[in-house]
Design a protein around this motif. Sequence first.
Motif, mmCIF file in Angstrom:
data_model
loop_
_atom_site.group_PDB
_atom_site.id
_atom_site.type_symbol
_atom_site.label_atom_id
_atom_site.label_comp_id
_atom_site.label_asym_id
_atom_site.label_seq_id
_atom_site.Cartn_x
_atom_site.Cartn_y
_atom_site.Cartn_z
ATOM 1 N N SER A 125 0.786 -1.229 0.000
ATOM 2 C CA SER A 125 0.000 0.000 0.000
ATOM 3 C C SER A 125 0.819 1.281 0.000
ATOM 4 C CB SER A 125 -0.988 -0.010 1.171
ATOM 5 O OG SER A 125 -2.181 0.558 0.726
ATOM 6 N N SER A 127 0.356 3.411 -2.160
ATOM 7 C CA SER A 127 -0.576 4.465 -2.573
ATOM 8 C C SER A 127 -1.247 5.104 -1.356
ATOM 9 C CB SER A 127 -1.621 3.925 -3.553
ATOM 10 O OG SER A 127 -2.388 2.894 -2.978
ATOM 11 N N GLU A 159 -8.653 7.665 -3.576
ATOM 12 C CA GLU A 159 -8.339 6.416 -4.290
ATOM 13 C C GLU A 159 -9.564 5.918 -5.072
ATOM 14 O OE1 GLU A 159 -5.224 4.603 -2.786
ATOM 15 O OE2 GLU A 159 -5.321 2.892 -4.120
HETATM 16 MG MG MG Z 1 -2.541 0.780 -3.538
#
Ligand code: MG
Length: 380
Positions: A125, A127, A159
């Motif tokens: 993760s 992001s 996201e």
């Molecule tokens: Mg991600």
Amino acid sequence: MTVHQKVSQAFKAQFGQSPAVVVRAPGRVNLIGEHTDYNDGFVLPMAIDRAVWIALRPRSDTRVRIYSLDYDSHGDFDLTDFAKADDGWLEYIKGTAWAMQQAGQTLSGWEGVLAGDVPLGAGLSSSAALEMASARAFTAVSDLKWQPSAMALFGQQAENHWVGVNCGIMDQMISAAGRAGHALLIDCRSLETEAVPLPPDSVVVVMDTATRRGLVDSAYNERRAQCEEAAAYFGVKALRDVDLLTFEARAAGLNPLPRKRARHVINENDRTMAAVAAMWADDAVTFGRLMNASHISLRDDFEVSSTELNIMVELAQAQGGCYGARMTGGGFGGCAVALVCSTQVGEFAAEVTDVYQLKTRLEPNIYICQATNGAELIAG
Ligand code: MG
Ligand code: ADP
């Protein structure tokens, strides 16, 4: 050189002074509670000692200007006028700003340097780490209060609606609210959290299978739909509201696939709560057994494992000093996670690497992880 030093040094080189503010936000690994988040259930991730860092200073206008060290590229936008584009890493920062502004927050501009050591696209993760580092930066320069769960929701909105990835709340929540030495039990319905101490004398090891799968999105949407079908059958909002006794009494009327998916989710919620109890009791052995059971359930009932994940998990479980192991993250590729006795972790990593390579001809990455704090503000 640490990533902290790297961003500070690059900031100095670019601006001729030290950064006014440095922020970091970590990646994460989920210890147990998989595919439970979008069923309003429980997850138990920890923040890892790999993070996205931004060194910055406020601007007196509404511009945001960032240099990404890892991509060697510049990005900028104006907070009063920006739109979606195909700008890769910059979109996560714009999306976070968009979500915060949507909620009525007044943001100020800043400029700085960005870098990280969360491996990209490995399922740890990066992001969410980038979103939470951005949110931390915006709150710092805009004099806003850092409220972890509100910030996590902004990151998730970025996201979902800006970048266009359909994720739950776990990644942003743990990156925002993690605590050193602890995992975080997250109630994905109420967003209440409880920090739970990791078992003493044990380490969390992440094992990247070096495989990435396509078709993950369609499989994910299919699983979500099957869970929703099961919840509708039981007449509840989400599978979180079904206990094992109710499930067993009425499962026969469900179609076979939703039945298997629901069985995983309902048992996984119970396992996650049992894992929390085991941690409070310093019981690494029980915790490990629950991880093993979680893997079998993900493999057979939820059907999101893969050949390589199964090889990695079985290999890990066979090592001396391994309490338990399972696939972690969405599945079909990516990482497995193990809980390993501290004194045996060196041997564990070497052996798993060698045998996995022999069996698959793939080169795995092994990360021995410490649990860290969530997003933090560190003075320049
Ligand atoms: Mg991600
Ligand atoms: P994951 O979250 O599993 O690591 P994603 O594909 O969701 O994978 O997110 C990876 C993306 O996040 C990268 O392609 C990049 O756009 C952004 N990102 C993550 N870390 C950094 C970084 N250190 N610098 C710039 N962009 C980053």
